[in-house]
Design an enzyme around this catalytic site. Sequence first.
Site: not given
Lengths: 298, 533
Positions: B274, B259, B308-309, B334, B112, B456, B261, B175, B148, B337, B83
């Site tokens: 925006s 991260h 931090h993960h 953040t 293009d 989890r 990612e 890709s 994952w 924003k 998933h």
Amino acid sequence: MPMNMKRALGAISATALAALWSVPAAAAWTLNLREGVTELSREIYGLHMLILWVCVVIAVAVFSVMIYSIATFRKSKGAVPATFEHNTRAEIIWTVIPVVILVAMAVPAARTLVKIEDTRGADMTIKATGYQWKWQYNYIDEDVSYFSTLAQASNEARQVNAGIDVHSVDNYLLEVDNPLVVPVNKKVRMLVTAADVIHNWWVPDFGMKKDAIPGYINELWFRADKVGTYRGQCAELCGRDHGFMPVVVRVVEQAEYDSWLASQKAARQAAAAPAAQTAAVTTTNALETTTVLVANAE
Amino acid sequence: MSASQTHGHAAAHDHHDEHGPAKGILRWLTTTNHKDIGTLYLVFSLIMFFVGGTMALVIRAELFMPGMQLVDPQFFNTMTTVHALIMVFGAVMPATVGLANWMIPLQIGAPDMALPRMNNFSFWLLVAAFSLLILSLFMPGGGPAAGWTLYPPLVLQTGDAFPLAIFAIHLAGASSIMGAINIIVTIMNLRAPGMTLLKMPMFTWTWLITAYLLIAVMPVFAGAVTMLLTDHFFHTTFFAAAGGGDPVLYQHIFWFFGHPEVYIMILPAFGIVSEIIPTFSRKKLFGYDAMVYATASIGFLSFIVWAHHMFTVGMPLAGQMFFMLSTMLIAVPTGVKVFNWTATMWKGSLTFEPPMLFALAFLFLFTIGGFSGLMMAIAPVDFQYHDTYFIVAHFHYVLVPGAVFAIMAAVYYWLPKWTGHLYDIKLANWHFWLSAIFVNLLFFPQHFLGLAGMPRRIPDYSTQFADWNMVSSIGAFGFGLSQLLFPYIVVKCVRGGARASDHVWEGAYNHGLEWTVPSPAPYHTFEVAPVVK
Ligand SMILES: [Cu+2]
């Protein structure tokens, strides 16, 4: 279409309500972290509540402005768009204020972190080794060692379509055959490691969670100040039965701990006498495992 | 009107037709047209969204009640693993790449993409990648089930699915790298005269930064999974302690990729929001320059926060301090924003068409995900949150009502430009409200579950977690079913509907070059570069 959808929605919500109604009254609807029973867990809880309230206050402020804008500056109410594109003062303010809040948060967080990492002066040391899918506890210096596995009743009930009502099982999935036993008010140092894949030793009431990694020995400490049984689980995906290797710790008075320890040693000696051969092999294996483990750089 | 003029016009017209799309299936296999490839990416991502969503429903169905009712625990682990892989690499990323293909040339006035053949190749590689990944589900030993993140040593216990999954990741990575190169080259070289970098629309800007992140981290991930491959098949011990390797090293490499990612998935969403909020506020984006710099800062910071993960792996105190502080720092750009989007609405003239509704939901719900992210940055408290449903709630808030809602908003925003038709606004409103209600029912209770102590990636749980799990599962099925409206609305719009004007939305006329071309956008646009003043 909308009519059909309304009917469908009605059906869904009716089913949902019926389902919720059938949840046993024992269900807790727990919302928040537990304070726990150690100095560290309470400090962590305090930090959690602090950061939560900081977030709530900021959220209320920011969301109010958003909701006010949405409610007020509507074209349907004849709002005419302003033409400003930036405002240096506002931008400086909403960059600086978060920095100040973050620094204010970082200070107590760092203080707690230092405390968590300070494992000096422990009263006793226990090694926890994760296996697929059980825990082994070694009382260092005490020659007591045993496995701790999911309790039989839970194990039977958790099989696919077992036909056993899990609500009838006490502490379903949070019960083991041999819990870890520690004395109250003693600084217990845990050495956490694993034999196969990565596991994680976690008891929420102690505020502590540490990865059990093959080849590493991680450390954590706790000093439980309330007698009781505290339950946690493996908290790192470790394969098929990851959900079925709970951690259960019984915190008892010193006297009870001493007599428990004595009975464990007695049982071990009784078992060792007739089966000396097997025991010798087990010990050698245990030694080999220990030498392979690389101590974590501290 | 003279004959020669008429003749000249007809000749030009014939010439134009030669470059029209090929007929039938060959058009889609061999196309080098950025609009066709954009469509392919978007359709592919929608299919993957439903495949990955079905897997999520298997998970939520098993978790509806305590006790094991439906699947084997190993298959449950396969579902959580695949998933995630499908949603990250098959749904969210290709959707934003599809939007980039369609919109970047239109936004910067390019005819293009700069490398059209590579563009075709990178799309079809993705199809190959996910065919392999889905094939891996049927291998002896079952599909990939180690999460994952593919942590060793557990991932090395995978059966025959292992090499297929790794190769799928290699292909998807190749890709992505090609897609990223194409986007950077296009933006750097094909901007219309006068379109300086600081005049580019925000969606193009955020994608430019995203593309650099992709180029920086995808090779790192490819390296990590290649080391897994050699550990499995060629007796290397990069990640095996018994051979002098280090399982934690994998986690450092993985999250150095992982991260950024996260930002690869969310930065284009920032760009979309925006674009949309100014249009429906009838006002220019507040603090455009600050938005660009904030995006760039987030991109930079994303490289120095990875551990931090991994607060629970047993890092030295100094390491934990560093990653705690650097992570907290991300809250600053953040926050800028979020404040700027809010200030854009301030004293605007707002209307609430479906793109705006989705963008507003993004604004509220992504912010909630941001708050839980800030909470988890606090290392000592993360010892409680780590690997519980709290983190599951957090990243789903930033990815579903965050990235996915932004993608939906983008489709509802640009669909009339693509098809020349207005879609069924009423139905799209239904889609929005059902999604917004159910997504909260689905994910908000997961905060409570995590705080109550539910780990989890477990297929079954103690009875104390029963109540909120049931609510969450009801939300999941409601959310999943509501998404069926989306393809229906899109297909209906492709087939027909009221004609859309060139600028489509009243407030869109001064927001980017895409609104200067006709609706539907012709197969070839900007054959002569427009001049931007
Ligand atoms: Cu485990």
